[in-house]
Write an enzyme that holds these catalytic residues in place. Structure first.
Site, mmCIF file in Angstrom:
data_model
loop_
_atom_site.group_PDB
_atom_site.id
_atom_site.type_symbol
_atom_site.label_atom_id
_atom_site.label_comp_id
_atom_site.label_asym_id
_atom_site.label_seq_id
_atom_site.Cartn_x
_atom_site.Cartn_y
_atom_site.Cartn_z
ATOM 1 C CG HIS A 18 -1.909 -1.023 1.382
ATOM 2 N ND1 HIS A 18 -2.031 -1.827 2.492
ATOM 3 C CD2 HIS A 18 -2.895 -1.424 0.534
ATOM 4 C CE1 HIS A 18 -3.048 -2.661 2.336
ATOM 5 N NE2 HIS A 18 -3.578 -2.450 1.147
ATOM 6 C CE LYS A 42 -13.491 -6.599 4.048
ATOM 7 N NZ LYS A 42 -13.005 -5.705 3.012
ATOM 8 C CB SER A 129 -4.247 -6.637 4.616
ATOM 9 O OG SER A 129 -3.856 -5.355 4.211
HETATM 10 P P1 ADP Z 1 -9.939 -3.722 0.067
HETATM 11 O O1 ADP Z 1 -10.573 -4.427 1.215
HETATM 12 O O2 ADP Z 1 -10.724 -2.552 -0.431
HETATM 13 O O3 ADP Z 1 -9.441 -4.606 -1.041
HETATM 14 P P2 ADP Z 1 -7.167 -3.451 0.844
HETATM 15 O O4 ADP Z 1 -6.683 -2.681 2.026
HETATM 16 O O5 ADP Z 1 -6.970 -4.919 0.873
HETATM 17 O O6 ADP Z 1 -8.679 -3.037 0.727
HETATM 18 O O7 ADP Z 1 -6.506 -2.884 -0.489
HETATM 19 C C1 ADP Z 1 -6.616 -1.557 -0.888
HETATM 20 C C2 ADP Z 1 -5.990 -1.381 -2.270
HETATM 21 O O8 ADP Z 1 -4.597 -1.660 -2.208
HETATM 22 C C3 ADP Z 1 -6.534 -2.321 -3.338
HETATM 23 O O9 ADP Z 1 -6.576 -1.620 -4.566
HETATM 24 C C4 ADP Z 1 -5.518 -3.418 -3.413
HETATM 25 O O10 ADP Z 1 -5.497 -4.060 -4.672
HETATM 26 C C5 ADP Z 1 -4.250 -2.620 -3.188
HETATM 27 N N1 ADP Z 1 -3.156 -3.430 -2.680
HETATM 28 C C6 ADP Z 1 -3.170 -4.280 -1.622
HETATM 29 N N2 ADP Z 1 -1.979 -4.869 -1.463
HETATM 30 C C7 ADP Z 1 -1.169 -4.391 -2.451
HETATM 31 C C8 ADP Z 1 0.193 -4.633 -2.843
HETATM 32 N N3 ADP Z 1 0.967 -5.505 -2.199
HETATM 33 N N4 ADP Z 1 0.664 -3.967 -3.931
HETATM 34 C C9 ADP Z 1 -0.125 -3.099 -4.585
HETATM 35 N N5 ADP Z 1 -1.410 -2.831 -4.283
HETATM 36 C C10 ADP Z 1 -1.928 -3.465 -3.226
#
Ligand code: ADP
Length: 151
Positions: A18, A42, A129
């Site tokens: 992120h 959730k 995550s």
């Molecule tokens: P959500 O529950 O909305 O998917 P996340 O916190 O899991 O929320 O992810 C938020 C954004 O960050 C999403 O667009 C996801 O694809 C992106 N993301 C998560 N992990 C990575 C990573 N390792 N590299 C790039 N983008 C990521």
């Protein structure tokens, strides 16, 4: 008009993946608002307060980045904060398929809203995550995946 992007997500917790997306996007927008979602259906490992705290710490002193919590539709929140862009990260084809449907639906609801995708840096492609939560839950060292200690 200043270019404002919303980076919405659960951030349960924020990972180095992120952070990389935000750091690269900072050069594309005037301001990035990291929107920490709260969905009643959730289950989160970290409370909203903890999730926001980790993000604030990760971007401490960076003027262009703000952290806000939100509930409800992303398009409504974008309107409320004046964001013309949604920022999302893509790691793989599964992310793409999922994100494509959401971005197209959002655009149908608000034609002025553009979703901007950044491809993950290969270094961070395997980080999610949910993996961090698994490692943390089972007593492993998750510090290699996250920007700040998660306890
Ligand atoms: P959500 O529950 O909305 O998917 P996340 O916190 O899991 O929320 O992810 C938020 C954004 O960050 C999403 O667009 C996801 O694809 C992106 N993301 C998560 N992990 C990575 C990573 N390792 N590299 C790039 N983008 C990521």
């Amino acid at each position: 008009m200043s270019k404002i992007a919303l980076f919405p997500g659960s951030f349960d917790p924020i990972t180095n993946g992120h952070v990389d997306i935000v750091q690269r996007a900072v050069h594309l927008f005037d301001k990035i608002i990291i929107g920490v979602g709260q969905n009643a259906n959730k289950k989160y490992m970290f409370s909203r307060k903890e999730r926001i705290g980790f993000i604030e710490k990760a971007f401490e002193g960076v003027e262009e980045i703000e952290v806000m919590q939100f509930e409800g539709l992303t398009v409504d929140f974008c309107k409320k904060i004046g964001a013309q862009f949604i920022l999302r990260g893509l790691r793989n084809p599964a992310d793409f398929e999922f994100e494509k449907a959401i971005a197209q639906a959002n655009r149908m609801m608000d034609h002025e809203l553009e979703t901007v995708f950044l491809l993950t840096d290969p270094e961070f492609a395997a980080i999610s995550s949910s993996i961090v939560r698994d490692v943390h839950r089972n007593g492993g060292d998750a510090s290699i995946f996250v920007p700040v200690p998660i306890g």
